[in-house]
Write a protein that holds these residues in place. Structure first.
Motif, PDB file in Angstrom:
ATOM      1  N   PRO A 384      62.017  60.815  57.209  1.00 11.31           N
ATOM      2  CA  PRO A 384      63.090  59.869  56.887  1.00 11.31           C
ATOM      3  C   PRO A 384      62.874  59.215  55.532  1.00 11.31           C
ATOM      4  O   PRO A 384      61.734  58.939  55.129  1.00 11.31           O
ATOM      5  N   ARG A 385      63.952  58.971  54.822  1.00 13.35           N
ATOM      6  CA  ARG A 385      63.839  58.491  53.439  1.00 13.35           C
ATOM      7  C   ARG A 385      63.145  57.141  53.314  1.00 13.35           C
ATOM      8  O   ARG A 385      62.642  56.800  52.251  1.00 13.35           O
ATOM      9  N   CYS A 386      63.094  56.370  54.403  1.00 11.32           N
ATOM     10  CA  CYS A 386      62.442  55.064  54.336  1.00 11.32           C
ATOM     11  C   CYS A 386      60.924  55.199  54.114  1.00 11.32           C
ATOM     12  O   CYS A 386      60.257  54.217  53.770  1.00 11.32           O
ATOM     13  N   HIS A 387      60.372  56.425  54.303  1.00  8.00           N
ATOM     14  CA  HIS A 387      58.927  56.629  54.134  1.00  8.00           C
ATOM     15  C   HIS A 387      58.573  57.304  52.811  1.00  8.00           C
ATOM     16  O   HIS A 387      57.383  57.413  52.482  1.00  8.00           O
ATOM     17  N   LEU A 388      59.558  57.783  52.082  1.00  8.92           N
ATOM     18  CA  LEU A 388      59.263  58.599  50.900  1.00  8.92           C
ATOM     19  C   LEU A 388      58.485  57.838  49.833  1.00  8.92           C
ATOM     20  O   LEU A 388      57.573  58.378  49.206  1.00  8.92           O
TER      21      LEU A 388
END
Length: 449
Positions: A384-388
């Motif tokens: 998920p992009r929140c972890h990138l």
């Protein structure tokens, strides 16, 4: 083929012979699987399997599939193991990172990105409707057009996220989110996006296999296109004819204007796929979503008082959304390119060389949809992009350890790099033109670009 004890082995050369439709084998962690029939049912389409057929695909399999996918491999096992199976040190470290992320539950912890994004899209849509239907000021209409462009950008990010991993509570709701955010709101089919995007991820920046680089006759990021190479994705030759030569000669000037109207091409590509003879998953569902868009959007534009305002509205909304088109090209146009397919041993390396990150403040993560971390996304597409942003330092260290490229440029620097790439190819295209009488203006244009 040979046996050692109770195991049967197959060489890499023998495995490579099974690399075409109807005779398609792959290896995952040294075990050989026959995916000839399964390729037709593969959720990601047949193209990714064809592109990596006849070789070990462990890294790609780990990148694109959750742990639950392993249970389905047993029924495809041929009984053979890959002889002399070796794993590169870079791949070992990559797989270790994937394992650590999985143990930490990062692939399941999606935050509230989807909820926030869908809510913001819904609110923006209501404001756009109010601005067009209830306001009479041309400035209100202009602001509504700009907001619609931003809406399309954010809606596309939702469609992108839901195409890589499940953002909703069930697969059914996830598919609905894809159709609404893609087909209904943007007019671009999620089926078309999956078809091209999966091929792009597997063969990132391959000139003949990555559709995201195949823009002849308008753009050419490499002089290799001047040889009229054949697109394995589209199954046709990309002709570098006189028209292409002329357009590419000035591509560094036309780049931004073309980006403004790039959506028109995406609309056309959507229709070409949905009404083609090609097998399209959920074709009726996709067509229904497209009809929704082509109902509300023309009706909304028709509610504006006159044709000049209608033209302004459409062009402004397209212009705002073009920022996203520019962003997508910045991530790859000036990165390294190659001809052919990545092999199982260098899939990880090809991802690092074919992508460019866009450095920005964390406050801009929403604007770029997390895709400014392009390499991180390509290596961990299910993350998920929140972890990138959190994993970016780990990826940087991994690249440094194995002497692999990690390019991160500011938005301005990435634009300059892309224009330089386009200009280099443009000037070389001009050198190929037939000699002709040149006046001083021609000389000036060709000298200074």
């Amino acid at each position: 083929m040979e046996g050692q004890g109770q195991r049967k082995y197959i060489s890499a050369g023998e495995l490579k012979e099974h690399n075409k439709s109807g005779d398609l084998w792959i290896s995952i962690q040294g075990k050989v699987y026959d995916v000839s029939e399964w390729a037709k049912e593969h959720p990601g389409g047949e193209i990714p399997l064809l592109n990596l057929g006849g070789q070990d695909v462990t890294d790609a399999f780990i990148a694109y599939h959750p742990g639950t996918a392993w249970q389905y491999l047993d029924k495809l096992f041929t009984g053979y193991h890959l002889k002399d199976f070796e794993v590169s040190e870079a791949s070992k470290d990559y797989r270790r990172l994937v394992s650590e992320f999985a143990k930490a539950g990062m692939f399941e912890k999606k935050g509230h990105i989807a909820l926030f994004s869908l809510t913001s899209v819904a609110l923006m849509f209501l404001v756009v409707l109010y601005g067009v239907l209830r306001c009479h000021s041309v400035w209100a209409h202009l602001g509504s057009a700009m907001l619609l462009g931003l809406l399309w950008m954010q809606s596309a990010y939702v469609g992108h996220d839901s195409g890589h991993y499940q953002v909703m509570s069930s697969r059914g709701y996830n598919k609905l989110a894809q159709i609404v955010s893609g087909n209904c709101l943007t007019g671009i089919s999620i089926a078309w996006w999956k078809w091209t995007h999966n091929a792009h991820h597997i063969a990132c920046n391959s000139l003949d296999h990555d559709p995201d680089l195949q823009h002849i006759p308008v753009f050419a990021v490499s002089t290799r296109f001047f040889s009229s190479i054949t697109s394995s994705f589209y199954g046709r030759k990309l002709n570098f004819d006189p028209l292409a030569r002329f357009l590419i000669s000035y591509q560094h000037w036309t780049y931004y204007p073309v980006m403004i109207v790039a959506r028109v091409n995406l609309f056309i590509q959507t229709f070409l796929l949905l009404f083609s003879s090609r097998k399209v998953p959920d074709r009726a569902f996709n067509i229904a979503g497209i009809l929704v868009f082509w109902t509300w959007f023309p009706l909304l534009v028709s509610c504006l008082p006159n044709w000049p305002e209608r033209f302004m509205f459409v062009l402004t909304s397209f212009a705002v959304t073009s920022i996203q088109h520019v962003q997508f090209t910045l991530n790859h146009f000036s990165a390294n390119v190659y001809v052919g397919l990545p092999t199982g041993n260098d899939w990880f390396e090809k991802q690092t060389s074919g992508t460019i990150d866009i450095s920005c403040s964390s406050m801009m993560d929403w604007f770029f949809g997390g895709l400014q971390f392009q390499l991180e996304h390509h290596l961990f597409p299910r993350l998920p992009r929140c972890h990138l942003r959190k994993v970016s330092p780990l990826v940087r260290e991994l690249c440094k350890k194995h002497n692999l490229p990690y390019r991160s440029l500011s938005f301005l620097e990435a634009n300059k790099s892309t224009i330089r790439t386009l200009r280099t190819a443009a000037l070389q295209a001009r050198d190929l033109t037939n000699p002709a009488p040149k006046n001083l203006l021609w000389e000036a244009i060709n000298t200074h670009g």
